[in-house]
Design a protein around this motif. Structure first.
Motif, PDB file in Angstrom:
ATOM      1  N   THR A   1      -9.410  -2.763   3.968  1.00 28.85           N
ATOM      2  CA  THR A   1      -9.340  -4.108   3.384  1.00 28.85           C
ATOM      3  C   THR A   1      -7.962  -4.439   2.824  1.00 28.85           C
ATOM      4  O   THR A   1      -7.461  -5.559   3.004  1.00 28.85           O
ATOM      5  CB  THR A   1     -10.404  -4.260   2.286  1.00 28.85           C
ATOM      6  OG1 THR A   1     -11.690  -3.968   2.847  1.00 28.85           O
ATOM      7  CG2 THR A   1     -10.424  -5.658   1.723  1.00 28.85           C
ATOM      8  N   ALA A   2      -7.324  -3.498   2.142  1.00 24.78           N
ATOM      9  CA  ALA A   2      -6.020  -3.773   1.543  1.00 24.78           C
ATOM     10  C   ALA A   2      -4.957  -4.052   2.591  1.00 24.78           C
ATOM     11  O   ALA A   2      -3.928  -4.672   2.286  1.00 24.78           O
ATOM     12  CB  ALA A   2      -5.601  -2.597   0.660  1.00 24.78           C
TER      13      ALA A   2
ATOM     14  N   VAL B   1      -7.560   3.346   4.479  1.00 23.25           N
ATOM     15  CA  VAL B   1      -7.434   2.025   3.865  1.00 23.25           C
ATOM     16  C   VAL B   1      -7.620   0.933   4.907  1.00 23.25           C
ATOM     17  O   VAL B   1      -6.887   0.888   5.906  1.00 23.25           O
ATOM     18  CB  VAL B   1      -6.061   1.881   3.176  1.00 23.25           C
ATOM     19  CG1 VAL B   1      -5.912   0.483   2.567  1.00 23.25           C
ATOM     20  CG2 VAL B   1      -5.884   2.958   2.099  1.00 23.25           C
TER      21      VAL B   1
ATOM     22  N   SER C   1      -9.752   1.590   0.090  1.00 25.21           N
ATOM     23  CA  SER C   1      -8.974   0.498  -0.490  1.00 25.21           C
ATOM     24  C   SER C   1      -9.107   0.393  -2.013  1.00 25.21           C
ATOM     25  O   SER C   1      -8.145   0.055  -2.690  1.00 25.21           O
ATOM     26  CB  SER C   1      -9.371  -0.835   0.150  1.00 25.21           C
ATOM     27  OG  SER C   1      -8.796  -0.957   1.439  1.00 25.21           O
TER      28      SER C   1
ATOM     29  N   VAL D   1       0.834  -1.211   0.000  1.00 25.71           N
ATOM     30  CA  VAL D   1       0.000   0.000   0.000  1.00 25.71           C
ATOM     31  C   VAL D   1       0.863   1.254   0.000  1.00 25.71           C
ATOM     32  O   VAL D   1       0.605   2.213  -0.755  1.00 25.71           O
ATOM     33  CB  VAL D   1      -0.965  -0.015   1.208  1.00 25.71           C
ATOM     34  CG1 VAL D   1      -1.708   1.315   1.312  1.00 25.71           C
ATOM     35  CG2 VAL D   1      -1.971  -1.162   1.080  1.00 25.71           C
TER      36      VAL D   1
END
Length: 221
Positions: free
Chosen positions: A215-216, A213, A197, A13
């Motif tokens: 889920t990522a 963010v 995300s 990320v």
């Protein structure tokens, strides 16, 4: 989540944010990554802390109160952001726990937060949430109501850090991010809390100073 998984997710990320920022001629460090830890317990959060993440976001005051005091005691330097809707009667609790509040969206909440900050003696950064897609079911104030809300926030002494939005689902978010960035410029506001995300890279290219963010970083709930 094992530590090596947390490290890999975080690095991926961060790399994508950095690449998107550079493509837009921005410095990667201009974008703060907020790890959205809502619904995740302390055991799921600790690996990301161990991997070096220090900024986290929660949706609900009560949930955050149940897990963060112990985590904060374990690791100094963590900053907590409230990104979910806030009831005025929870303003004092929110001010006491959080370093930033992203969902300031109505005059009554501005009043409640100002009183809470005076009482608690702490002044979290505040983002005014704009209902950028004019969706009835979404939080955030109407675009045309923003000037009055911003004036009230400034008069009452709220530390206005920027604007926040959640674009409509299942459409290209970029035009909504661009609109929020324009509104912020028009009103002399620097911060932009936008991007999650599925679209945080677009947000970073368009000027986000904070991306949210979950889920990522944590995987699907």
């Amino acid at each position: 989540m094992p530590l090596d998984d947390a490290q890999a997710r975080l690095a991926q990320v961060q790399d994508r944010i950095a690449r998107a920022a550079r493509l837009a001629g921005r410095k990667p460090e201009a974008v703060t990554l907020i790890a959205i830890s809502k619904t995740h317990d302390a055991a799921a959060i600790r690996p990301l802390i161990a991997a070096g993440q220090r900024v986290f976001g929660e949706n609900r005051v009560q949930e955050a109160q149940g897990k963060w005091p112990a985590l904060l005691a374990e690791t100094p330097g963590i900053r907590l952001h409230l990104v979910g809707q806030l009831q005025s009667n929870k303003a004092e609790d929110a001010v006491a726990l959080f370093d930033a509040i992203h969902s300031v969206d109505r005059p009554s909440l501005v009043t409640a937060l100002a009183a809470a900050m005076d009482k608690v003696g702490k002044r979290p950064a505040c983002f005014l949430q704009v209902n950028i897609g004019a969706e009835e079911q979404k939080g955030g104030g109407a675009i045309d109501a923003l000037p009055d809300l911003l004036t009230q926030a400034r008069i009452t002494g709220l530390p206005v850090a920027g604007l926040m939005c959640v674009p409509p689902l299942n459409v290209d978010a970029a035009p909504y991010f661009a609109l929020l960035a324009k509104i912020a410029r028009d009103h002399g506001v620097d911060g932009l809390s936008m991007g999650m995300s599925g679209d945080y890279e677009a947000a970073a290219m368009i000027g986000a100073t904070h991306v949210r963010v979950g889920t990522a970083l944590f995987g699907a709930r």
